[in-house]
Design a protein around this motif. Sequence first.
Motif, PDB file in Angstrom:
ATOM      1  N   TYR A 105      43.109  70.916  12.561  1.00 22.49           N
ATOM      2  CA  TYR A 105      43.884  70.311  13.640  1.00 22.49           C
ATOM      3  C   TYR A 105      43.110  70.598  14.922  1.00 22.49           C
ATOM      4  O   TYR A 105      42.743  71.750  15.184  1.00 22.49           O
ATOM      5  CB  TYR A 105      45.267  70.950  13.739  1.00 22.49           C
ATOM      6  N   TRP A 106      42.878  69.593  15.727  1.00 17.70           N
ATOM      7  CA  TRP A 106      42.062  69.823  16.915  1.00 17.70           C
ATOM      8  C   TRP A 106      42.448  68.875  18.043  1.00 17.70           C
ATOM      9  O   TRP A 106      43.121  67.870  17.843  1.00 17.70           O
ATOM     10  CB  TRP A 106      40.584  69.659  16.589  1.00 17.70           C
ATOM     11  N   GLY A 107      42.029  69.236  19.244  1.00 22.31           N
ATOM     12  CA  GLY A 107      42.243  68.399  20.416  1.00 22.31           C
ATOM     13  C   GLY A 107      41.203  68.749  21.464  1.00 22.31           C
ATOM     14  O   GLY A 107      40.366  69.641  21.258  1.00 22.31           O
ATOM     15  N   LEU A 108      41.234  68.085  22.585  1.00 18.36           N
ATOM     16  CA  LEU A 108      40.288  68.347  23.673  1.00 18.36           C
ATOM     17  C   LEU A 108      41.070  68.376  24.981  1.00 18.36           C
ATOM     18  O   LEU A 108      41.805  67.435  25.298  1.00 18.36           O
ATOM     19  CB  LEU A 108      39.206  67.263  23.720  1.00 18.36           C
ATOM     20  N   TYR A 109      40.911  69.481  25.744  1.00 24.03           N
ATOM     21  CA  TYR A 109      41.725  69.706  26.937  1.00 24.03           C
ATOM     22  C   TYR A 109      40.875  70.202  28.101  1.00 24.03           C
ATOM     23  O   TYR A 109      39.937  70.966  27.901  1.00 24.03           O
ATOM     24  CB  TYR A 109      42.820  70.746  26.648  1.00 24.03           C
ATOM     25  N   SER A 110      41.252  69.791  29.288  1.00 24.90           N
ATOM     26  CA  SER A 110      40.650  70.327  30.501  1.00 24.90           C
ATOM     27  C   SER A 110      41.367  71.615  30.875  1.00 24.90           C
ATOM     28  O   SER A 110      42.600  71.683  30.820  1.00 24.90           O
ATOM     29  CB  SER A 110      40.766  69.313  31.643  1.00 24.90           C
ATOM     30  N   SER A 111      40.616  72.630  31.270  1.00 25.29           N
ATOM     31  CA  SER A 111      41.245  73.890  31.677  1.00 25.29           C
ATOM     32  C   SER A 111      42.080  73.711  32.942  1.00 25.29           C
ATOM     33  O   SER A 111      42.990  74.494  33.210  1.00 25.29           O
ATOM     34  CB  SER A 111      40.173  74.961  31.910  1.00 25.29           C
ATOM     35  N   GLU A 112      41.795  72.682  33.717  1.00 26.70           N
ATOM     36  CA  GLU A 112      42.530  72.450  34.957  1.00 26.70           C
ATOM     37  C   GLU A 112      43.864  71.755  34.713  1.00 26.70           C
ATOM     38  O   GLU A 112      44.810  71.930  35.486  1.00 26.70           O
ATOM     39  CB  GLU A 112      41.661  71.630  35.917  1.00 26.70           C
ATOM     40  N   ARG A 113      43.957  70.959  33.644  1.00 25.75           N
ATOM     41  CA  ARG A 113      45.205  70.269  33.300  1.00 25.75           C
ATOM     42  C   ARG A 113      45.435  70.406  31.798  1.00 25.75           C
ATOM     43  O   ARG A 113      45.365  69.427  31.042  1.00 25.75           O
ATOM     44  CB  ARG A 113      45.127  68.786  33.680  1.00 25.75           C
ATOM     45  N   PRO A 114      45.719  71.631  31.314  1.00 26.77           N
ATOM     46  CA  PRO A 114      45.800  71.844  29.860  1.00 26.77           C
ATOM     47  C   PRO A 114      46.966  71.135  29.187  1.00 26.77           C
ATOM     48  O   PRO A 114      46.990  71.034  27.963  1.00 26.77           O
ATOM     49  CB  PRO A 114      45.945  73.368  29.744  1.00 26.77           C
ATOM     50  N   GLY A 115      47.912  70.649  29.948  1.00 26.31           N
ATOM     51  CA  GLY A 115      49.025  69.924  29.348  1.00 26.31           C
ATOM     52  C   GLY A 115      48.725  68.461  29.083  1.00 26.31           C
ATOM     53  O   GLY A 115      49.549  67.757  28.497  1.00 26.31           O
ATOM     54  N   GLU A 116      47.549  67.996  29.518  1.00 24.85           N
ATOM     55  CA  GLU A 116      47.204  66.587  29.368  1.00 24.85           C
ATOM     56  C   GLU A 116      45.935  66.466  28.535  1.00 24.85           C
ATOM     57  O   GLU A 116      44.837  66.764  29.005  1.00 24.85           O
ATOM     58  CB  GLU A 116      46.994  65.948  30.745  1.00 24.85           C
ATOM     59  N   PRO A 117      46.025  66.039  27.268  1.00 28.25           N
ATOM     60  CA  PRO A 117      44.851  65.979  26.395  1.00 28.25           C
ATOM     61  C   PRO A 117      43.831  64.946  26.850  1.00 28.25           C
ATOM     62  O   PRO A 117      44.192  63.853  27.300  1.00 28.25           O
ATOM     63  CB  PRO A 117      45.443  65.608  25.035  1.00 28.25           C
ATOM     64  N   LEU A 118      42.562  65.312  26.726  1.00 33.18           N
ATOM     65  CA  LEU A 118      41.482  64.360  26.984  1.00 33.18           C
ATOM     66  C   LEU A 118      41.281  63.444  25.782  1.00 33.18           C
ATOM     67  O   LEU A 118      40.848  62.300  25.926  1.00 33.18           O
ATOM     68  CB  LEU A 118      40.193  65.118  27.296  1.00 33.18           C
ATOM     69  N   LEU A 119      41.550  63.976  24.594  1.00 35.60           N
ATOM     70  CA  LEU A 119      41.579  63.200  23.358  1.00 35.60           C
ATOM     71  C   LEU A 119      42.866  63.564  22.624  1.00 35.60           C
ATOM     72  O   LEU A 119      43.311  64.710  22.692  1.00 35.60           O
ATOM     73  CB  LEU A 119      40.368  63.522  22.469  1.00 35.60           C
ATOM     74  N   PRO A 120      43.474  62.632  21.902  1.00 33.05           N
ATOM     75  CA  PRO A 120      44.745  62.940  21.216  1.00 33.05           C
ATOM     76  C   PRO A 120      44.550  64.020  20.152  1.00 33.05           C
ATOM     77  O   PRO A 120      43.500  64.093  19.499  1.00 33.05           O
ATOM     78  CB  PRO A 120      45.127  61.600  20.572  1.00 33.05           C
TER      79      PRO A 120
END
Length: 244
Positions: A126-141
């Motif tokens: 299970y994986w995702g991609l997140y910005s440390s500045e906006r961790p609640g908003e995925p960069l990839l699903p």
Amino acid sequence: MKLLAVDTTSGACSVALYQDGAVTEQFVRADRDHTRRLLPMVEAVLAEGGSRLGDVDALAVSQGPGSFTGLRIAISCVQGLAFAADKPVVPVSSLAAMAAGAVRANPDWQGVTVLPALDARMQEVYWGLYSSERPGEPLLPDAVSSPEQVISTLEAAGYLSPDCLPAGEGQCPFIAAGPGWQYPQLAALSPQGCWDDAAIHAQDIAVLAVERWQNGEFLAAQDLEPTYLRNEITWKKRQRIRDR
């Protein structure tokens, strides 16, 4: 704002109470006994924070992805508490919480991209991609994929260059977090940093849930559903394999 958060997504059990920016948490690594541990931990955290269940504005929980059993335990617990106290529920991605926790535990990782990965068994993560500045908003699903599919998806999305693939000599433009990185195909990449022992903490779920609460992203307890990512057919096949 008061919010109670619960997590049993993976090999840990944690409960946290958020009170106007201050967070109290109980966390224990335990592959079993989540059901027995959880309610006493809820009572202890509330008592430590000088609060009762009826004082909280909402409850938060990891919605998944993660362990099928772990997700059901946490969600059932939160639904029961929410029904009892007549409170709404804020669901949070377990991968978003892991990404936020990795940055919290490693302050020098501010301003980076985080790729959290949990072992999904069956040679998948299970994986995702997140910005440390906006961790609640995925960069990839959030997704469930084989390690090879993770790499191809990152390439197609422009997050991997030939230099940072296993045959290259450069570093990947992200930080790795979580036990899913133990798969050799992923470990062969060269992230800027790696914390393969990262765990999901209720305190990070709580912090992420506060923003979602403020944005009106909450549910009635009966509407809360886990995010398995795997379909029912795959789950039943997995059960048959285990029963042999």
